[in-house]
Design a protein around this motif. Structure first.
Motif, PDB file in Angstrom:
ATOM      1  N   LYS A   1       8.161   6.497 -12.531  1.00 23.41           N
ATOM      2  CA  LYS A   1       8.966   6.274 -13.734  1.00 23.41           C
ATOM      3  C   LYS A   1       9.435   4.813 -13.849  1.00 23.41           C
ATOM      4  O   LYS A   1      10.184   4.465 -14.767  1.00 23.41           O
ATOM      5  CB  LYS A   1      10.154   7.236 -13.769  1.00 23.41           C
ATOM      6  N   ALA A   2       9.001   3.961 -12.920  1.00 26.35           N
ATOM      7  CA  ALA A   2       9.450   2.568 -12.928  1.00 26.35           C
ATOM      8  C   ALA A   2       8.796   1.777 -14.048  1.00 26.35           C
ATOM      9  O   ALA A   2       7.671   2.070 -14.483  1.00 26.35           O
ATOM     10  CB  ALA A   2       9.153   1.920 -11.582  1.00 26.35           C
ATOM     11  N   THR A   3       9.514   0.770 -14.526  1.00 27.80           N
ATOM     12  CA  THR A   3       8.944  -0.198 -15.471  1.00 27.80           C
ATOM     13  C   THR A   3       8.702  -1.492 -14.687  1.00 27.80           C
ATOM     14  O   THR A   3       9.065  -1.592 -13.501  1.00 27.80           O
ATOM     15  CB  THR A   3       9.931  -0.477 -16.615  1.00 27.80           C
ATOM     16  N   LYS A   4       8.156  -2.461 -15.387  1.00 27.04           N
ATOM     17  CA  LYS A   4       7.915  -3.754 -14.741  1.00 27.04           C
ATOM     18  C   LYS A   4       9.226  -4.333 -14.198  1.00 27.04           C
ATOM     19  O   LYS A   4       9.266  -4.908 -13.120  1.00 27.04           O
ATOM     20  CB  LYS A   4       7.314  -4.710 -15.788  1.00 27.04           C
ATOM     21  N   GLU A   5      10.300  -4.104 -14.951  1.00 33.07           N
ATOM     22  CA  GLU A   5      11.595  -4.663 -14.576  1.00 33.07           C
ATOM     23  C   GLU A   5      12.250  -3.893 -13.423  1.00 33.07           C
ATOM     24  O   GLU A   5      13.039  -4.456 -12.668  1.00 33.07           O
ATOM     25  CB  GLU A   5      12.564  -4.642 -15.783  1.00 33.07           C
ATOM     26  N   THR A   6      11.973  -2.604 -13.317  1.00 31.05           N
ATOM     27  CA  THR A   6      12.684  -1.790 -12.312  1.00 31.05           C
ATOM     28  C   THR A   6      11.849  -1.463 -11.078  1.00 31.05           C
ATOM     29  O   THR A   6      12.319  -0.781 -10.177  1.00 31.05           O
ATOM     30  CB  THR A   6      13.152  -0.458 -12.934  1.00 31.05           C
TER      31      THR A   6
ATOM     32  N   ILE B   1       4.900   9.890  11.543  1.00 26.43           N
ATOM     33  CA  ILE B   1       4.790  10.592  10.248  1.00 26.43           C
ATOM     34  C   ILE B   1       5.425   9.730   9.155  1.00 26.43           C
ATOM     35  O   ILE B   1       4.864   9.547   8.072  1.00 26.43           O
ATOM     36  CB  ILE B   1       5.496  11.967  10.316  1.00 26.43           C
ATOM     37  N   THR B   2       6.592   9.193   9.471  1.00 28.97           N
ATOM     38  CA  THR B   2       7.301   8.353   8.497  1.00 28.97           C
ATOM     39  C   THR B   2       6.476   7.124   8.142  1.00 28.97           C
ATOM     40  O   THR B   2       6.385   6.733   6.976  1.00 28.97           O
ATOM     41  CB  THR B   2       8.675   7.922   9.062  1.00 28.97           C
ATOM     42  N   LYS B   3       5.862   6.544   9.161  1.00 34.72           N
ATOM     43  CA  LYS B   3       5.045   5.336   8.931  1.00 34.72           C
ATOM     44  C   LYS B   3       3.890   5.641   7.973  1.00 34.72           C
ATOM     45  O   LYS B   3       3.615   4.877   7.034  1.00 34.72           O
ATOM     46  CB  LYS B   3       4.517   4.853  10.289  1.00 34.72           C
ATOM     47  N   ILE B   4       3.256   6.778   8.199  1.00 34.12           N
ATOM     48  CA  ILE B   4       2.134   7.172   7.319  1.00 34.12           C
ATOM     49  C   ILE B   4       2.632   7.333   5.882  1.00 34.12           C
ATOM     50  O   ILE B   4       2.001   6.875   4.934  1.00 34.12           O
ATOM     51  CB  ILE B   4       1.498   8.484   7.831  1.00 34.12           C
ATOM     52  N   GLU B   5       3.789   7.952   5.741  1.00 33.35           N
ATOM     53  CA  GLU B   5       4.310   8.195   4.386  1.00 33.35           C
ATOM     54  C   GLU B   5       4.804   6.903   3.731  1.00 33.35           C
ATOM     55  O   GLU B   5       4.675   6.741   2.515  1.00 33.35           O
ATOM     56  CB  GLU B   5       5.405   9.267   4.445  1.00 33.35           C
ATOM     57  N   LEU B   6       5.321   6.004   4.530  1.00 34.06           N
ATOM     58  CA  LEU B   6       5.703   4.699   3.974  1.00 34.06           C
ATOM     59  C   LEU B   6       4.452   3.939   3.510  1.00 34.06           C
ATOM     60  O   LEU B   6       4.484   3.231   2.500  1.00 34.06           O
ATOM     61  CB  LEU B   6       6.459   3.873   5.022  1.00 34.06           C
ATOM     62  N   ASP B   7       3.356   4.122   4.251  1.00 36.04           N
ATOM     63  CA  ASP B   7       2.086   3.504   3.832  1.00 36.04           C
ATOM     64  C   ASP B   7       1.640   4.064   2.475  1.00 36.04           C
ATOM     65  O   ASP B   7       1.140   3.333   1.615  1.00 36.04           O
ATOM     66  CB  ASP B   7       0.988   3.762   4.869  1.00 36.04           C
ATOM     67  N   VAL B   8       1.819   5.372   2.313  1.00 31.37           N
ATOM     68  CA  VAL B   8       1.462   6.000   1.033  1.00 31.37           C
ATOM     69  C   VAL B   8       2.318   5.398  -0.089  1.00 31.37           C
ATOM     70  O   VAL B   8       1.812   5.083  -1.174  1.00 31.37           O
ATOM     71  CB  VAL B   8       1.670   7.532   1.093  1.00 31.37           C
ATOM     72  N   LEU B   9       3.602   5.238   0.182  1.00 34.49           N
ATOM     73  CA  LEU B   9       4.497   4.653  -0.825  1.00 34.49           C
ATOM     74  C   LEU B   9       4.060   3.235  -1.182  1.00 34.49           C
ATOM     75  O   LEU B   9       4.048   2.849  -2.354  1.00 34.49           O
ATOM     76  CB  LEU B   9       5.940   4.616  -0.302  1.00 34.49           C
ATOM     77  N   GLU B  10       3.695   2.475  -0.161  1.00 34.56           N
ATOM     78  CA  GLU B  10       3.298   1.091  -0.420  1.00 34.56           C
ATOM     79  C   GLU B  10       2.030   1.049  -1.285  1.00 34.56           C
ATOM     80  O   GLU B  10       1.930   0.290  -2.240  1.00 34.56           O
ATOM     81  CB  GLU B  10       3.076   0.336   0.890  1.00 34.56           C
ATOM     82  N   ARG B  11       1.095   1.927  -0.919  1.00 38.27           N
ATOM     83  CA  ARG B  11      -0.158   1.985  -1.686  1.00 38.27           C
ATOM     84  C   ARG B  11       0.134   2.362  -3.143  1.00 38.27           C
ATOM     85  O   ARG B  11      -0.407   1.788  -4.078  1.00 38.27           O
ATOM     86  CB  ARG B  11      -1.095   3.001  -1.034  1.00 38.27           C
ATOM     87  N   HIS B  12       1.031   3.327  -3.296  1.00 33.53           N
ATOM     88  CA  HIS B  12       1.386   3.784  -4.643  1.00 33.53           C
ATOM     89  C   HIS B  12       2.101   2.673  -5.415  1.00 33.53           C
ATOM     90  O   HIS B  12       1.880   2.513  -6.617  1.00 33.53           O
ATOM     91  CB  HIS B  12       2.273   5.026  -4.557  1.00 33.53           C
ATOM     92  N   MET B  13       2.945   1.931  -4.703  1.00 36.69           N
ATOM     93  CA  MET B  13       3.649   0.811  -5.344  1.00 36.69           C
ATOM     94  C   MET B  13       2.642  -0.218  -5.847  1.00 36.69           C
ATOM     95  O   MET B  13       2.758  -0.730  -6.975  1.00 36.69           O
ATOM     96  CB  MET B  13       4.617   0.177  -4.341  1.00 36.69           C
ATOM     97  N   ARG B  14       1.632  -0.524  -5.031  1.00 39.62           N
ATOM     98  CA  ARG B  14       0.641  -1.540  -5.418  1.00 39.62           C
ATOM     99  C   ARG B  14      -0.154  -1.068  -6.645  1.00 39.62           C
ATOM    100  O   ARG B  14      -0.406  -1.831  -7.574  1.00 39.62           O
ATOM    101  CB  ARG B  14      -0.307  -1.839  -4.248  1.00 39.62           C
TER     102      ARG B  14
ATOM    103  N   GLU C   1      -0.052  -2.718 -10.387  1.00 37.99           N
ATOM    104  CA  GLU C   1      -1.293  -3.106 -11.079  1.00 37.99           C
ATOM    105  C   GLU C   1      -1.278  -2.546 -12.505  1.00 37.99           C
ATOM    106  O   GLU C   1      -1.589  -3.249 -13.466  1.00 37.99           O
ATOM    107  CB  GLU C   1      -2.481  -2.549 -10.295  1.00 37.99           C
ATOM    108  N   GLY C   2      -0.897  -1.280 -12.617  1.00 40.49           N
ATOM    109  CA  GLY C   2      -0.840  -0.650 -13.935  1.00 40.49           C
ATOM    110  C   GLY C   2       0.177  -1.302 -14.852  1.00 40.49           C
ATOM    111  O   GLY C   2      -0.003  -1.327 -16.076  1.00 40.49           O
ATOM    112  N   LEU C   3       1.260  -1.787 -14.256  1.00 42.49           N
ATOM    113  CA  LEU C   3       2.326  -2.423 -15.050  1.00 42.49           C
ATOM    114  C   LEU C   3       2.074  -3.918 -15.248  1.00 42.49           C
ATOM    115  O   LEU C   3       2.895  -4.610 -15.864  1.00 42.49           O
ATOM    116  CB  LEU C   3       3.680  -2.238 -14.345  1.00 42.49           C
ATOM    117  N   LYS C   4       0.965  -4.363 -14.701  1.00 37.86           N
ATOM    118  CA  LYS C   4       0.639  -5.804 -14.741  1.00 37.86           C
ATOM    119  C   LYS C   4       1.789  -6.623 -14.134  1.00 37.86           C
ATOM    120  O   LYS C   4       2.248  -7.622 -14.697  1.00 37.86           O
ATOM    121  CB  LYS C   4       0.349  -6.260 -16.177  1.00 37.86           C
ATOM    122  N   ALA C   5       2.254  -6.138 -12.982  1.00 37.54           N
ATOM    123  CA  ALA C   5       3.332  -6.815 -12.260  1.00 37.54           C
ATOM    124  C   ALA C   5       2.831  -7.214 -10.873  1.00 37.54           C
ATOM    125  O   ALA C   5       1.804  -6.699 -10.403  1.00 37.54           O
ATOM    126  CB  ALA C   5       4.540  -5.896 -12.135  1.00 37.54           C
ATOM    127  N   GLU C   6       3.557  -8.114 -10.246  1.00 34.97           N
ATOM    128  CA  GLU C   6       3.222  -8.496  -8.878  1.00 34.97           C
ATOM    129  C   GLU C   6       3.655  -7.376  -7.929  1.00 34.97           C
ATOM    130  O   GLU C   6       4.695  -6.741  -8.169  1.00 34.97           O
ATOM    131  CB  GLU C   6       3.973  -9.777  -8.489  1.00 34.97           C
TER     132      GLU C   6
END
Lengths: 209, 471
Positions: A30-35, A85-98, A102-107
């Motif tokens: 639900k994040a925008t480029k700003e959030t 387990i936490t590390k794996i899930e944090l990796d998933v979050l990072e991948r999802h963030m990237r 990309e979709g939001l055309k943000a860094e």
């Protein structure tokens, strides 16, 4: 029995951590480029705080064990499993963030701490003997009567009961704020936490290192 | 309730030593099957239900003598503890205070008809707590929802105000601010679910300005609707209100007993439930049901150990009954040394509901991150055992016993054990243990939502359900 219960905790922990991961994924969705940066920060907090709780829960198993050395070793390795387990899930979050960036055309987000957060991360409050000296509710007699002013640690949104319980000498003030955030729908103001810890310190109920 | 009792009794033995996506024939607990079978067989949901009916079947008009000696419920539970030979059965007294008590409360229409509108004898909740002694006759005036703006242009001085708003705020606006002599509320939180359900209302004066309260009557929506229609039609109705109220002194009365552990240094586990929420405001489900549940757990474990059917626990299991917070707080404060060796608290609050009829789940409210403890997962284990074992899974439909571990009292609800593992929620006695000054991790079991929460219905309406349910 102790190790059997530890197994149960670990099993349930995987589900609980998974829940926090999907909660974090939803923050990103639900994040925008700003959030996006704030959303990613919150998403990681949910998982990291939950992982700390799981490890602390495992620690309590020692209350049951006769062979503290053997159980202690078992728990130490089990806590490492929780970290993995936490590390794996944090990796998933990072991948999802990237992908989201990309979709939001943000860094992609690089987590940065504010000056207040940096300060809070280095402050470790620890309860004094006065907290439990007079038993149930006894510590309240040391506190000022009114704490109603926002910004003085008296915000209505501040869960003071839980904040106090999170003061253990191991959690920094930033950790405490994060653990409050992970357990609530609304985010806690870090300055409110800082102010309330100061009130407790003035009352002689905590020491801050 | 039997399902809930099994989960509780079994987890106690686990703590004290003695899957959602799961294969539908596999349930497990920390205890051997033989031990589980003994617990399931000995536990009597019917017996627990009998206790609820004896002590929480309806709202009793407590005689004045109870305030000066021992409350009926306390006496009943204490006698049961002695009857069961529970070790360490003790009645503990703490300083109390003063409380409002009604002797009489009658509201009659005197013109144009003569008919009774409300009576404390019919339903204790019909008279708002805090109402003062009165004998007044006055005209009724309708003020809609009873909000401040609803009073605009209406002269309510020396009249009795009728509204659909909650009694407390209605009394404040009508009597304390606008000169009315009393109020009648026809408010209900769930008028379409239960048209005879009344909330427990109260009225308050202004102590600082030495202005006492007036009175408030409450009429359930079913009857209130007639009064509303007549007033909206412009009918002029006069009523007479008679109230006799007293202030009573009382003591805080707690009950305790325990199942002794074999290792006095190994710590303890404390079960709690509140026997009173108020002395006029009573509650079959909230929380006589929790009191009956832990009493039955104590009886079950004591019987099984005494008869050699299960080994004694390593850790002492202690039981505590008392008024909510006001009884638990002083007891915990007075037992500070005991708190140092107490592992955890298991609080049972409102556990007597017939889950499907109440549209509720049996919830486990976990501890917070500030009070982490393994008891959360031990309880979850037994919730899962009872929950999954009492559900017919599609995969098992061809088995002779499609419900793998069916647990049901003879007249209890033969239905799944709807359960939910939840994050923390306070507002009950486990918070005394979770307090920063105590720091004994406390969890709560509670059936939620509650369609009769804090209403007249939590007694007799629920009791009807309890009669048939899974007690």
């Amino acid at each position: 029995m102790a190790t059997r219960i530890a197994g149960e905790i670990t099993s349930n922990a995987t589900a609980r951590l998974g829940h926090q991961m999907v909660r974090g994924l939803e923050e990103l969705n639900k994040a925008t480029k700003e959030t996006l940066a704030e959303a990613y920060k919150a998403a990681r907090v949910y998982l990291e705080a939950a992982a700390v709780n799981e490890k602390n829960t495992l620690e309590t198993i020692l209350q049951l064990s006769v062979d503290k050395k053997r159980v202690g070793e078992y728990l130490a390795s089990t806590k490492k499993s929780v970290e993995q387990i936490t590390k794996i899930e944090l990796d998933v979050l990072e991948r999802h963030m990237r992908t989201t960036a990309e979709g939001l055309k943000a860094e992609p987000v690089t987590i940065q701490f504010s000056a207040l957060e940096k300060k809070a991360s280095k402050m470790y409050p620890k309860p004094t003997e006065k907290v439990k000296a007079n038993g149930y509710g006894g510590y309240r007699e040391y506190l000022p009567r009114t704490q109603t002013t926002r910004g003085q640690g008296g915000s209505r949104r501040l869960d003071r009961s839980e904040l106090q319980l999170l003061i253990n000498g191991k959690n920094s003030i930033l950790d405490i704020k994060n653990m409050l955030d992970a357990q609530a729908e609304r985010r806690t103001d870090l300055q409110d936490v800082m102010n309330y810890v100061e009130i407790l310190k003035t009352a002689g109920l905590v020491e801050v290192k | 309730m039997k399902k809930c009792l099994i989960a509780l009794a079994a987890l106690l033995l686990t703590v004290s030593k003695l899957s959602a996506q799961m294969t539908p024939w596999l349930q497990w607990t920390f205890l051997p099957e033989r031990t589980m079978n003994e617990i399931i067989g000995e536990t009597s949901g019917e017996n627990a239900w009998h206790v609820i009916m004896e002590t929480g079947g309806y709202d009793k008009d407590r005689p004045a003598s109870e305030y000066e000696s021992v409350f009926y419920e306390t006496k009943f539970f204490f006698e049961k503890m002695k009857e069961y030979n529970l070790p360490g059965a003790e009645l503990v007294r703490f300083p109390g205070g003063e409380t409002w008590d009604a002797v009489k409360g009658e509201l009659w229409e005197v013109s144009p008809k003569r008919q009774k509108l409300a009576s404390y004898l019919d339903m204790a909740a019909m008279l708002a707590q805090g109402s003062v002694t009165t004998d007044a006759t006055a005209e009724l005036v309708w003020v809609g929802l009873g909000r401040r703006e609803d009073f605009a242009g209406k002269d309510v001085r020396n009249k009795i105000v009728v509204a659909e708003g909650p009694t407390s705020s209605l009394h404040q606006i009508a009597c304390m601010d606008s000169g009315a002599i009393g109020v009648i509320s026809i408010y209900s939180q769930r008028p379409l679910f239960d048209a005879v359900q009344l909330p427990w209302g109260s009225v308050r004066g202004d102590q600082q300005q030495n202005r006492p309260a007036k009175f408030g009557f409450q009429i359930p929506p079913r009857e209130g609707e007639y009064l509303k229609k007549r007033l909206l039609a412009g009918e002029k109705i006069t009523v007479q209100a008679k109230v006799v109220a007293e202030t009573r002194k009382y003591e805080i009365l707690d009950l305790t007993c325990y199942i002794p552990g074999t290792d006095p240094n190994a710590g303890e586990v404390i079960l709690s439930a509140h026997i009173h929420e108020g002395y006029v405001k009573q509650g079959g489900n909230d929380d006589i049901s929790g009191c009956a549940a832990i009493l039955e757990v104590a009886r079950t474990l004591h019987t099984l150990i005494k008869e050699g059917r299960i080994p004694p626990p390593k850790r002492t299991i202690r039981f505590l009954w008392g008024p909510e917070f006001s009884g638990t707080g002083p007891w915990v404060k007075a037992n500070k040394e005991l708190m140092k060796k107490t592992l955890c608290n298991i609080n049972m609050d409102m556990v007597g509901e017939w889950l499907s009829r109440n549209k509720s789940y049996m919830c486990l409210m976990r501890t917070t991150y500030g009070n982490p403890h393994f008891v959360n997962d031990v309880v979850e284990n037994y919730f899962r055992f009872v929950g999954e074992g009492n559900q017919e899974h599609l995969q098992n439909r061809s088995n002779f016993f499609p419900v793998t571990h069916r647990i049901v009292a003879p007249t209890g609800a033969d239905e799944p054990f709807y359960y939910s593992i939840e994050t923390h929620y306070g507002a009950s006695d486990h918070e005394v243990f979770n307090d920063w000054g105590v720091q004994v991790p406390g969890i709560m079991m509670i059936a939620w939502p509650d369609q009769w929460y804090h209403t007249s219905g939590r007694r007799h309406r629920r009791s009807e359900r309890l009669h048939h349910r899974d007690s």
